[in-house]
Enzyme design. Structure first.
Site, PDB file in Angstrom:
ATOM      1  N   GLY A 256      48.570  -9.006 -11.487  1.00 52.69           N
ATOM      2  CA  GLY A 256      49.148  -9.262 -12.809  1.00 52.69           C
ATOM      3  C   GLY A 256      50.608  -8.874 -12.876  1.00 52.69           C
TER       4      GLY A 256
ATOM      5  N   ARG B 240      55.984  -2.676  -1.516  1.00 53.45           N
ATOM      6  CA  ARG B 240      54.885  -2.061  -0.778  1.00 53.45           C
ATOM      7  C   ARG B 240      54.624  -2.815   0.521  1.00 53.45           C
ATOM      8  NH1 ARG B 240      49.808  -0.879  -4.341  1.00 53.45           N
ATOM      9  NH2 ARG B 240      49.328  -3.082  -4.284  1.00 53.45           N
TER      10      ARG B 240
ATOM     11  N   ARG C 203      40.996  -6.559  -0.766  1.00 48.03           N
ATOM     12  CA  ARG C 203      40.279  -5.475  -1.437  1.00 48.03           C
ATOM     13  C   ARG C 203      38.799  -5.816  -1.503  1.00 48.03           C
ATOM     14  NH1 ARG C 203      44.594  -3.902  -5.360  1.00 48.03           N
ATOM     15  NH2 ARG C 203      46.406  -5.059  -4.657  1.00 48.03           N
TER      16      ARG C 203
ATOM     17  N   ASP D 276      38.718  -2.857  -7.037  1.00 52.82           N
ATOM     18  CA  ASP D 276      39.955  -3.595  -6.773  1.00 52.82           C
ATOM     19  C   ASP D 276      41.028  -2.682  -6.190  1.00 52.82           C
ATOM     20  OD1 ASP D 276      39.565  -2.687  -9.555  1.00 52.82           O
ATOM     21  OD2 ASP D 276      41.686  -3.165  -9.771  1.00 52.82           O
ATOM     22  N   ASN D 277      40.759  -1.387  -6.160  1.00 52.37           N
ATOM     23  CA  ASN D 277      41.710  -0.454  -5.565  1.00 52.37           C
ATOM     24  C   ASN D 277      41.177   0.119  -4.259  1.00 52.37           C
ATOM     25  OD1 ASN D 277      43.470  -0.834  -7.679  1.00 52.37           O
ATOM     26  ND2 ASN D 277      42.759   0.946  -8.821  1.00 52.37           N
TER      27      ASN D 277
HETATM   28  P1  AMP Z   1      45.919  -1.144 -11.581  1.00 54.47           P
HETATM   29  O1  AMP Z   1      45.388  -0.218 -12.613  1.00 54.47           O
HETATM   30  O2  AMP Z   1      47.396  -0.971 -11.335  1.00 54.47           O
HETATM   31  O3  AMP Z   1      45.126  -1.127 -10.319  1.00 54.47           O
HETATM   32  O4  AMP Z   1      45.792  -2.611 -12.214  1.00 54.47           O
HETATM   33  C1  AMP Z   1      44.593  -3.179 -12.622  1.00 54.47           C
HETATM   34  C2  AMP Z   1      44.841  -4.622 -13.014  1.00 54.47           C
HETATM   35  O5  AMP Z   1      45.710  -4.696 -14.145  1.00 54.47           O
HETATM   36  C3  AMP Z   1      45.490  -5.469 -11.937  1.00 54.47           C
HETATM   37  O6  AMP Z   1      44.980  -6.756 -12.046  1.00 54.47           O
HETATM   38  C4  AMP Z   1      46.954  -5.410 -12.315  1.00 54.47           C
HETATM   39  O7  AMP Z   1      47.679  -6.490 -11.791  1.00 54.47           O
HETATM   40  C5  AMP Z   1      46.881  -5.452 -13.821  1.00 54.47           C
HETATM   41  N1  AMP Z   1      48.063  -4.829 -14.445  1.00 54.47           N
HETATM   42  C6  AMP Z   1      48.356  -3.517 -14.484  1.00 54.47           C
HETATM   43  N2  AMP Z   1      49.526  -3.319 -15.137  1.00 54.47           N
HETATM   44  C7  AMP Z   1      49.985  -4.514 -15.514  1.00 54.47           C
HETATM   45  C8  AMP Z   1      51.148  -4.972 -16.220  1.00 54.47           C
HETATM   46  N3  AMP Z   1      52.080  -4.125 -16.670  1.00 54.47           N
HETATM   47  N4  AMP Z   1      51.270  -6.295 -16.414  1.00 54.47           N
HETATM   48  C9  AMP Z   1      50.340  -7.159 -15.993  1.00 54.47           C
HETATM   49  N5  AMP Z   1      49.236  -6.800 -15.325  1.00 54.47           N
HETATM   50  C10 AMP Z   1      49.044  -5.496 -15.081  1.00 54.47           C
HETATM   51 MG    MG Z   2      45.084  -1.932  -8.619  1.00 52.59          MG
END
Ligand code: AMP
Ligand code: MG
Length: 493
Positions: free
Chosen positions: A91, A176, A183, A252-253
């Site tokens: 995202g 990165r 994943r 997903d992580n």
């Molecule tokens: P994360 O918590 O960083 O692992 O993100 C979980 C999901 O939310 C992933 O699909 C990210 O791409 C999306 N995501 C997190 N932050 C943002 C943001 N600021 N804008 C768009 N998507 C986000």
């Molecule tokens: Mg993530």
């Protein structure tokens, strides 16, 4: 402007439609370079010599796309805190492509915070400076500590503000480098859609990249699953040995490569307590320090489920084979964990009683809230008969502390090693310095509040050789004083 920085390939971008959305990063207003990891750039064989800081800033802000790159946002799904989300995806990340490093390994180069994508849902596609600096510091520290991890290639200020709970904050883009961005959730994405052709294509891509021997196995999908399980078991054992709490072990992580990925509300534990949690959104302690192995196994069971149709056409047989593989996680983890903990005490040989010795020590550390890092490092000093003062006091300074130390000394007699080798052994498995959360916060605050990046750079330097004694960095050794303690880390979005 198109810049050649090396032979960037577009391998993931060559996968079928539905795996990703092709789009460039969204350019930023005023890119300014915060950090560029020259040694990693050299490892990747990037040709960036002579590029001025402004050019690097434009490149790592996503304003200039390097030659050969075919930028994409990758689709994936995932279980977040136990609930399945069928569509997540990059995202706010963009995969530029892959590059073959100096040792012949393919590595992904990707941006985080590079603008909205079709997978952004409600998000702004951007990253705030704080989480970018945190990921930079902690991922590079993990690398220096010897833990499999994604790496930090660059961090750039965007010159734009992002709006977060705390108000408007400086925005940044993080670059990165990863063995891949595959994943558990990437497999779940296609499994949830019952799209077996894509699942098969993904498996073949993953096997090529991470488990080439599985190709010739009698059951490639099962051999692949076993490979992921083994890598993750070793990874979590390494985390445990360093007191590392990932914080958001959603599927997903969790990588297929076995690298640590997505440093959000992660931190290193100070006072030993298996219930330690840092994430502000983890109210129930799902991802607490002491639960990480169980959660990893749960996540891997989700991977196994996704792979079932590729493991065997007969569902019952597939379930049986997958379950056996998943049970193997506990075996691999306990073995790896025992090895890690034994090494921390300087013990190379195996003794029946070692597991109990470690458990008794940890119990005492929990009761006395002993600092995890200082306590284990104090064993090196305690090798000398008159050097046990610090260890004794960290363990409570009483008879029980004495008994524990005496038990360890007695066990050492069976090791057949010189004192100096023993000290070296203990030091090389117990860091002198870790990225302590209050130091990370201090570096972030200086950058945000006064535009001062020196604490960030100094902290990175202090963590480059974390196992070495270095008088220049003693200030980074101590745990947080009560008023410095950072109890939660807000999710880095
Ligand atoms: P994360 O918590 O960083 O692992 O993100 C979980 C999901 O939310 C992933 O699909 C990210 O791409 C999306 N995501 C997190 N932050 C943002 C943001 N600021 N804008 C768009 N998507 C986000
Ligand atoms: Mg993530």
């Amino acid at each position: 402007m198109s810049l050649s920085i090396g032979r960037i390939e577009a391998r993931y971008a060559a996968l079928p439609e539905g795996f990703f959305a092709a789009l460039p990063p969204t350019p930023v207003a005023a890119p300014r370079l915060i950090a560029f990891n020259e040694s990693l750039a050299a490892e990747l064989g990037l040709s960036v010599e002579g590029l001025p800081s402004e050019a690097l800033a434009r490149l790592f802000a996503g304003n200039d796309i390097p030659e050969g790159a075919l930028p994409i946002a990758v689709a994936y799904a995932g279980h977040q805190f136990g609930s399945f989300v069928p569509q997540l995806g990059d995202g706010r990340a963009i995969l530029l492509g892959e590059i073959r490093d100096q040792s012949g390994r393919l590595r992904d180069i990707a941006f985080k915070g590079s603008g909205r994508t079709p997978y952004s849902r409600g998000g702004d596609g951007r990253a705030a400076l704080g989480p970018v600096l945190r990921e930079y510091i902690v991922s590079e520290a993990m690398y220096a500590l010897g833990v499999p991890t994604t790496r930090a290639l660059a961090a750039v200020l965007t010159g734009e503000r992002v709006l977060r709970e705390q108000g408007p904050l400086p925005g940044a883009v993080f670059t990165r480098v990863a063995a891949s961005h595959l994943r558990v959730g990437t497999f779940q994405f296609f499994a949830a859609r019952e799209d077996q052709d894509s699942l098969r294509a993904l498996l073949s891509f993953a096997i090529d990249r991470h488990d080439p021997e599985a190709k010739d196995a009698s059951n490639p999908a099962l051999a692949f699953l076993r490979g992921v399980i083994e890598r993750q078991a070793h990874l979590i054992a390494r985390w445990m040995g360093l007191g590392f709490v990932h914080g958001v072990m959603n599927t997903d992580n969790m990588t297929i490569s076995g690298e640590t990925i997505d440093y959000g509300p992660c931190a290193f534990m100070e006072a030993y307590d298996p219930a330690t949690v840092f994430s502000s959104i983890d109210q129930f302690g799902r991802y607490a320090y002491g639960r990480q192995a169980a959660i990893a196994q749960w996540n891997l069971a989700r991977l196994a489920e996704a792979l079932l149709p590729l493991i065997d056409e007969d569902e019952e047989r597939a379930v049986k084979l997958a379950s056996e593989a998943i049970s193997g996680f506990a075996h691999h983890f306990h073995k790896a964990y025992d090895d890690v903990m034994r090494m921390k005490l300087g013990l190379l040989k195996k003794d029946e009683d070692d597991t109990d010795l470690v458990a008794s020590l940890l119990l005492r550390m929990q009761q006395k809230q002993s600092d995890f890092t200082l306590t284990f490092r104090a064993f090196a000093e305690a090798v000398a008969p008159d050097g046990e003062g610090a260890l004794r006091s960290l363990l409570g300074g009483d008879d029980i502390a004495d008994q524990l130390i005496a038990r360890w000394r007695e066990r050492l007699l069976r090791e057949d090693v010189s004192s100096s080798d023993l000290v070296a052994r203990i030091k090389s498995s117990n860091p002198k310095r870790i990225p302590r959360n209050h130091r990370v916060e201090e570096a972030i605050q200086a950058a945000i509040m006064t535009n001062d990046f020196e604490p960030f750079h100094r902290l990175n330097r202090a963590l480059q050789n974390p196992y070495a004694d270095d008088p220049a960095y003693v200030a980074y050794e101590a745990p947080a004083a009560p008023d410095e303690r950072v109890r939660v880390t807000f999710c880095g979005t």
